[in-house]
Enzyme design. Sequence first.
Site, PDB file in Angstrom:
ATOM      1  N   SER A  16       0.851  -1.191   0.000  1.00 13.85           N
ATOM      2  CA  SER A  16       0.000   0.000   0.000  1.00 13.85           C
ATOM      3  C   SER A  16       0.888   1.242   0.000  1.00 13.85           C
ATOM      4  CB  SER A  16      -0.932  -0.027   1.205  1.00 13.85           C
ATOM      5  OG  SER A  16      -0.168  -0.029   2.379  1.00 13.85           O
ATOM      6  N   CYS A 404      -7.337  25.629  13.602  1.00 13.98           N
ATOM      7  CA  CYS A 404      -8.186  24.914  14.550  1.00 13.98           C
ATOM      8  C   CYS A 404      -7.521  24.827  15.935  1.00 13.98           C
ATOM      9  CB  CYS A 404      -8.575  23.560  13.977  1.00 13.98           C
ATOM     10  SG  CYS A 404     -10.047  22.914  14.773  1.00 13.98           S
ATOM     11  N   GLN A 408      -6.680  27.829  18.610  1.00 14.60           N
ATOM     12  CA  GLN A 408      -7.053  27.794  20.031  1.00 14.60           C
ATOM     13  C   GLN A 408      -5.820  28.008  20.912  1.00 14.60           C
ATOM     14  OE1 GLN A 408      -8.958  23.954  20.449  1.00 14.60           O
ATOM     15  NE2 GLN A 408     -10.736  24.543  19.230  1.00 14.60           N
ATOM     16  N   GLU A 428     -10.201  21.147  27.166  1.00 14.24           N
ATOM     17  CA  GLU A 428      -9.855  19.835  26.590  1.00 14.24           C
ATOM     18  C   GLU A 428      -8.566  19.315  27.213  1.00 14.24           C
ATOM     19  OE1 GLU A 428      -9.114  19.946  22.336  1.00 14.24           O
ATOM     20  OE2 GLU A 428      -8.560  17.833  22.262  1.00 14.24           O
ATOM     21  N   ARG A 485     -14.688  20.391  18.607  1.00 14.29           N
ATOM     22  CA  ARG A 485     -15.630  20.357  19.738  1.00 14.29           C
ATOM     23  C   ARG A 485     -15.473  21.576  20.632  1.00 14.29           C
ATOM     24  NH1 ARG A 485     -17.538  15.202  19.712  1.00 14.29           N
ATOM     25  NH2 ARG A 485     -15.963  13.684  19.102  1.00 14.29           N
ATOM     26  N   HIS A 532     -10.800  25.059   8.607  1.00 11.33           N
ATOM     27  CA  HIS A 532      -9.649  24.469   7.895  1.00 11.33           C
ATOM     28  C   HIS A 532      -9.674  24.903   6.427  1.00 11.33           C
ATOM     29  CE1 HIS A 532      -8.614  21.317  10.979  1.00 11.33           C
ATOM     30  NE2 HIS A 532      -9.859  21.572  11.347  1.00 11.33           N
ATOM     31  N   GLU A 534      -7.516  24.759   4.303  1.00  9.21           N
ATOM     32  CA  GLU A 534      -6.727  23.860   3.437  1.00  9.21           C
ATOM     33  C   GLU A 534      -7.602  22.869   2.669  1.00  9.21           C
ATOM     34  OE1 GLU A 534      -6.373  24.149   6.687  1.00  9.21           O
ATOM     35  OE2 GLU A 534      -6.573  22.219   7.710  1.00  9.21           O
TER      36      GLU A 534
HETATM   37  N1  GLN Z   1      -9.150  19.473  19.669  1.00  8.40           N
HETATM   38  C1  GLN Z   1      -9.739  20.694  19.234  1.00  8.40           C
HETATM   39  C2  GLN Z   1     -11.257  20.662  19.252  1.00  8.40           C
HETATM   40  O1  GLN Z   1     -11.839  19.620  19.286  1.00  8.40           O
HETATM   41  C3  GLN Z   1      -9.242  21.092  17.856  1.00  8.40           C
HETATM   42  C4  GLN Z   1      -9.668  20.162  16.752  1.00  8.40           C
HETATM   43  C5  GLN Z   1      -8.880  20.336  15.484  1.00  8.40           C
HETATM   44  O2  GLN Z   1      -7.767  20.846  15.492  1.00  8.40           O
HETATM   45  N2  GLN Z   1      -9.428  19.877  14.378  1.00  8.40           N
HETATM   46  O3  GLN Z   1     -11.874  21.682  19.214  1.00  8.40           O
END
Ligand code: GLN
Length: 565
Positions: A16, A404, A408, A428, A485, A532, A534
């Site tokens: 693969s 993302c 944060q 988190e 989340r 995102h 991208e």
């Molecule tokens: N862990 C973070 C959240 O759930 C960021 C998720 C991510 O980077 N896609 O919000």
Amino acid sequence: MENSAKFIFVTGGVMSAIGKGVVTASLGKILQFRGFNISVVKIDPYLNVDPGTLNPIEHGECFITEEVWDFKPVPDSDERIYKISEIDQDFGTYERFLGITIHPSNNITSGQIYLSTILRERKGRFLGRTVQLIPHVTDMIKQRLFEIAKKDDLDVLLVECGGTVGDLESSIFLESFRQLRLELPKKNTVFVHVTLVPYSKAVGQQKSKPTQHSVKQLQSAGLQPDIIIGRSEEPLEEDIRNKISLFSNIPKKAVVSNPDLDNIYELPLLFEKHKLGDLLCETLDLKAKLVSYSEITNFSEWKKTVEIFRNADKKIKIGMPGKYFNITDSYISINDALEHAAAHQGYKTDLKMINIDSDTEIEAQLGDCDGILLTPGFGERAVEGMIESALYAMEHKVPFLGICFGAQLFFVAFCRKYLGLNGANSTEIDPDTPHPVVDLLESQKNVSEKGGTMRLGGLKVFIKEGTKLYDAYKTYEVVERFRHRYHINKNYITEEAKQKGIRISSTDESGRIINSIEMDRTDHWMVGTQFHPEFNSRPWEDGVSPVYAAFLKKAIEYKNKKEKD
Ligand code: GLN
């Protein structure tokens, strides 16, 4: 079920990860050049319903689709639905090559097929019968393929089967393909086998034996390949093509060379050189259609795009602090979006992937970077190093894009540095933090299941004028793809925070969810997006992500200034 679409089945041999996805996308591209309406299905034989719960180290990136699919294993029943938008990373390759938005139901997993079969049995859909792999499971697979071909009114549906021929878990899919070849008119199916042709240093020769073995394996499943694509470092030698043709029982013109390329977007052009498009049309009895011009499906336009990538020769170094670098594919859409943005400004990216552990010296690692991209992710590992990377960008004014999790953690760094909130964190990472500056989304508070339950898919982003984000997009409203989340806690964007330089640059429709932040400074470009961008970046000029283009522009300016000083 009535069906007029033709099918191209792509299987893999020997091992693969030899670029079957790029081959499939390139086959699609050469059909697009001829005006055909095509789409792609990827089959993943694992038992997960979707790859959303898989660690990227295990499986590479999870691609996020524009639409979210309500997968209902038992149609017309009170059975529950499953939300699916997280799919195999090959879909990123397909969308980037083909410029089409592919529906998440095009990623078929064994998990979905068996879930549908078993739950249907419980609902009495097979009353009186023994439910068996053949015909019930194979029928389910064939039905999924027909539904997709019909829904989009396709001329050709490409079906890539994940894994390698001979894997136990993919055998039921190969069996379905065998039945389709039998049931459909002769010229409605083509089998393309992508196989590795290794080079033996000891004898100084390419070797065909592994290919012969994998073709035998395919034949023992009742499948005869029509076309063999040999993946090798160098182009296939003539005698190897002869040998593969002889032993595999296919004409020599159907043995196609696919050597390593500087740029994957060259592959459709190479296939054209081999007249593979004509061979596909001949085998499928298709006549090229007259097409209206489009930047995406036009052969000359594609050539121009490839030229741009070829000519981009200056280097730009982007540091990517993160935690999933044990394999190169963990952030493949980010790598590609950076490459698209750089190429259109005359640059090639030199990506420095910094796999953070407790010994990583962030300063030393980031010292030679022209830009910092702080990566997405989940969970505690590497987080302090990622926060330190954002602090480094602030202190040294290095152009910075946080995606993302990266956005944060940029906010966590800001709160610690500029607001003096010691111990500020995302809940988190530290559920007991005194300053929950990143917190669970309201809509997530009652969610306990893990699969397909994040804030997912393409959503509207409302952009504020006068921000760096607005300068990039030059519009008030865009749709970008999300997967999270947690989110930046608006309660911490106080007057003081604003004065110290943080600015909300976009929100959701309600204004309650922050979709992006940035530093409100003229001497530093630092942007974090909860979405995102991208996933929407494409290689041609108009397809480049505006955020990535703006980030690269600043990184190039930073590099030039550094060199002058
Ligand atoms: N862990 C973070 C959240 O759930 C960021 C998720 C991510 O980077 N896609 O919000």
